[in-house]
Scaffold this motif. Structure first.
Motif, PDB file in Angstrom:
ATOM      1  N   UNK A 233      18.420   9.186  39.080  1.00  0.00           N
ATOM      2  CA  UNK A 233      19.025  10.517  38.903  1.00  0.00           C
ATOM      3  C   UNK A 233      17.988  11.646  38.892  1.00  0.00           C
ATOM      4  N   UNK A 234      16.795  11.380  38.280  1.00  0.00           N
ATOM      5  CA  UNK A 234      15.780  12.450  38.195  1.00  0.00           C
ATOM      6  C   UNK A 234      15.267  12.857  39.572  1.00  0.00           C
ATOM      7  N   UNK A 235      15.288  11.919  40.519  1.00  0.00           N
ATOM      8  CA  UNK A 235      14.665  12.179  41.810  1.00  0.00           C
ATOM      9  C   UNK A 235      15.419  13.218  42.641  1.00  0.00           C
TER      10      UNK A 235
ATOM     11  N   UNK B  85      16.821  16.093  41.602  1.00  0.00           N
ATOM     12  CA  UNK B  85      16.337  17.426  41.240  1.00  0.00           C
ATOM     13  C   UNK B  85      14.899  17.628  41.713  1.00  0.00           C
ATOM     14  N   UNK B  86      14.074  16.590  41.503  1.00  0.00           N
ATOM     15  CA  UNK B  86      12.671  16.716  41.910  1.00  0.00           C
ATOM     16  C   UNK B  86      12.563  16.915  43.419  1.00  0.00           C
TER      17      UNK B  86
ATOM     18  N   UNK C 108      13.613  20.365  44.473  1.00  0.00           N
ATOM     19  CA  UNK C 108      12.572  21.331  44.127  1.00  0.00           C
ATOM     20  C   UNK C 108      11.321  21.163  44.989  1.00  0.00           C
ATOM     21  N   UNK C 109      11.270  20.091  45.783  1.00  0.00           N
ATOM     22  CA  UNK C 109      10.078  19.826  46.592  1.00  0.00           C
ATOM     23  C   UNK C 109       8.970  19.202  45.766  1.00  0.00           C
ATOM     24  N   UNK C 110       9.291  18.636  44.593  1.00  0.00           N
ATOM     25  CA  UNK C 110       8.259  18.133  43.684  1.00  0.00           C
ATOM     26  C   UNK C 110       8.120  16.614  43.722  1.00  0.00           C
ATOM     27  N   UNK C 111       9.005  15.949  44.428  1.00  0.00           N
ATOM     28  CA  UNK C 111       8.884  14.484  44.521  1.00  0.00           C
ATOM     29  C   UNK C 111       7.806  14.173  45.552  1.00  0.00           C
ATOM     30  N   UNK C 112       6.867  13.332  45.218  1.00  0.00           N
ATOM     31  CA  UNK C 112       5.749  13.107  46.140  1.00  0.00           C
ATOM     32  C   UNK C 112       5.463  11.614  46.319  1.00  0.00           C
TER      33      UNK C 112
ATOM     34  N   UNK D  93       7.316   7.546  46.292  1.00  0.00           N
ATOM     35  CA  UNK D  93       8.659   7.795  45.750  1.00  0.00           C
ATOM     36  C   UNK D  93       9.455   8.694  46.694  1.00  0.00           C
TER      37      UNK D  93
ATOM     38  N   UNK E 239      25.058  13.687  46.569  1.00  0.00           N
ATOM     39  CA  UNK E 239      24.484  14.087  45.276  1.00  0.00           C
ATOM     40  C   UNK E 239      23.267  14.988  45.492  1.00  0.00           C
TER      41      UNK E 239
ATOM     42  N   UNK F 249      22.561  18.688  44.104  1.00  0.00           N
ATOM     43  CA  UNK F 249      21.348  19.015  43.344  1.00  0.00           C
ATOM     44  C   UNK F 249      20.675  20.260  43.907  1.00  0.00           C
TER      45      UNK F 249
ATOM     46  N   UNK G 103      19.140  24.802  42.589  1.00  0.00           N
ATOM     47  CA  UNK G 103      17.791  25.172  43.039  1.00  0.00           C
ATOM     48  C   UNK G 103      17.868  26.424  43.900  1.00  0.00           C
TER      49      UNK G 103
ATOM     50  N   UNK H 144       4.183  22.925  42.716  1.00  0.00           N
ATOM     51  CA  UNK H 144       3.482  21.698  42.329  1.00  0.00           C
ATOM     52  C   UNK H 144       4.390  20.479  42.473  1.00  0.00           C
ATOM     53  N   UNK H 145       3.782  19.348  42.752  1.00  0.00           N
ATOM     54  CA  UNK H 145       4.524  18.090  42.769  1.00  0.00           C
ATOM     55  C   UNK H 145       4.598  17.555  41.343  1.00  0.00           C
TER      56      UNK H 145
END
Lengths: 266, 52
Positions: A8-10, A12-13, A16-20, A23, A40, A44, A48, B20-21
């Protein structure tokens, strides 16, 4: 991944472009094949996208550019490392061949070496050009975001500003967008979230007036899933609706493609 | 965003405004990666409720 679906957290991340890293790759691979997770992810992206309208105006910090450049350098170094085995093999081949006494063979090898160096230079030059292009896009994007934030702040403080939510049409890519419009000032900002446009296509935002032809408000940025537009139109124009369509890359003077998002004004 | 708890707001601002990631946010804030994920998730859930 968590069992059948993404964590579930992934969502939103990712929005936001924050998943790297791995993953991100695993998430993208899963979402491509899982309609439930794709839906989903679209959901999300909505908050954003609206962050651009809700948050206080902010300019990117000075170190943001340095951070982006650092990431690009890391990617470049990674690409260079991946090429090492091929280069080592090529050098070994050249070394053994160089021992051949025949002058003609040596000349051929010299020519091959020169060609190889020339090709390497050409590849390096192409890589530098690509990086310059990416940097220019990032800089343009930063300027767009700063400008959109300023314009949004202005619009929110003006009497008569209306907010229109754009929702996806049936069968179209899942996305969301919000438009702020002030007819008296002829000012429009739009912040939204859409998946990548099809190849050689762009998303284009339109103001559909109460009478007359739709007016283009611009093509949405393709750099990230989050899209932003700031536009000015003739003051006094009363909109009936706002719409996003899929158009040939770069946009069209009048809408030709299918409507992806639509929001009725008033 | 001003209504979010400080740690959630910080994680969201670092991701949204500074690009930031999750790994970079963890390094910057000194929080474990899992904590960063949870903070971003909680912040986005709060914002969704607020925006609705």
């Amino acid at each position: 991944m968590n069992g059948r679906h993404a964590n579930p957290e992934d969502f939103d991340l990712y929005a936001l472009g924050a998943l790297d890293g791995e993953e991100r790759q695993a998430f993208e691979a899963h979402v491509r094949t899982c309609a439930s997770c794709a839906q989903e992810l679209a959901a999300a992206g909505e908050p954003v996208a609206l962050l651009g309208l809700a948050a206080e105006p902010a300019r990117p910090a000075p170190h943001v550019k340095e951070s982006l450049l650092r990431r690009m350098r890391i990617e470049e170094a990674g690409a260079a490392r991946r090429k090492v085995p091929a280069q080592t093999e090529a050098k070994t081949t050249w070394r053994w061949t160089w021992l051949t006494p025949a002058l003609g063979v040596a000349a051929v090898i010299f020519a091959a070496l020169a060609a190889g160096l020339w090709m390497k230079d050409a590849r390096d030059l192409e890589q530098v050009r690509n990086l310059e292009g990416q940097l220019a896009e990032v800089q343009t994007r930063s300027q767009e975001i700063a400008r959109a934030s300023e314009e949004t702040d202005k619009l929110l403080g003006m009497p008569g500003t209306v907010r229109v939510a754009l929702a996806p049409m049936p069968g179209m890519p899942q996305g969301r967008a919000g438009v702020l419009y002030n007819a008296k000032m002829g000012m429009v900002t739009c912040a939204g979230w859409l998946p990548a446009a099809p190849a050689k296509k762009s998303y284009q935002l339109w103001l559909v007036p109460a009478s007359g032809a739709p007016v283009s408000l611009g093509v949405m940025s393709s750099l990230e899933p989050a899209k932003m537009i700031v536009a000015h139109v003739a003051p006094g124009m009363e909109p009936r609706a706002f719409a996003v369509t899929v158009e040939p890359q770069g946009g069209m003077p009048q809408p030709t493609g299918p409507k992806v998002l639509v929001g009725v004004a008033g | 965003m001003a209504a979010l708890p400080g740690e959630q707001r910080e994680a969201l601002e670092l991701a949204y405004f500074e690009g930031m990631t999750q790994t970079e946010i963890a390094e910057r804030t000194g929080a474990p990666l899992g904590t960063v994920k949870s903070r971003v998730r909680a912040a986005m859930q709060s914002l969704k409720q607020y925006l609705q």
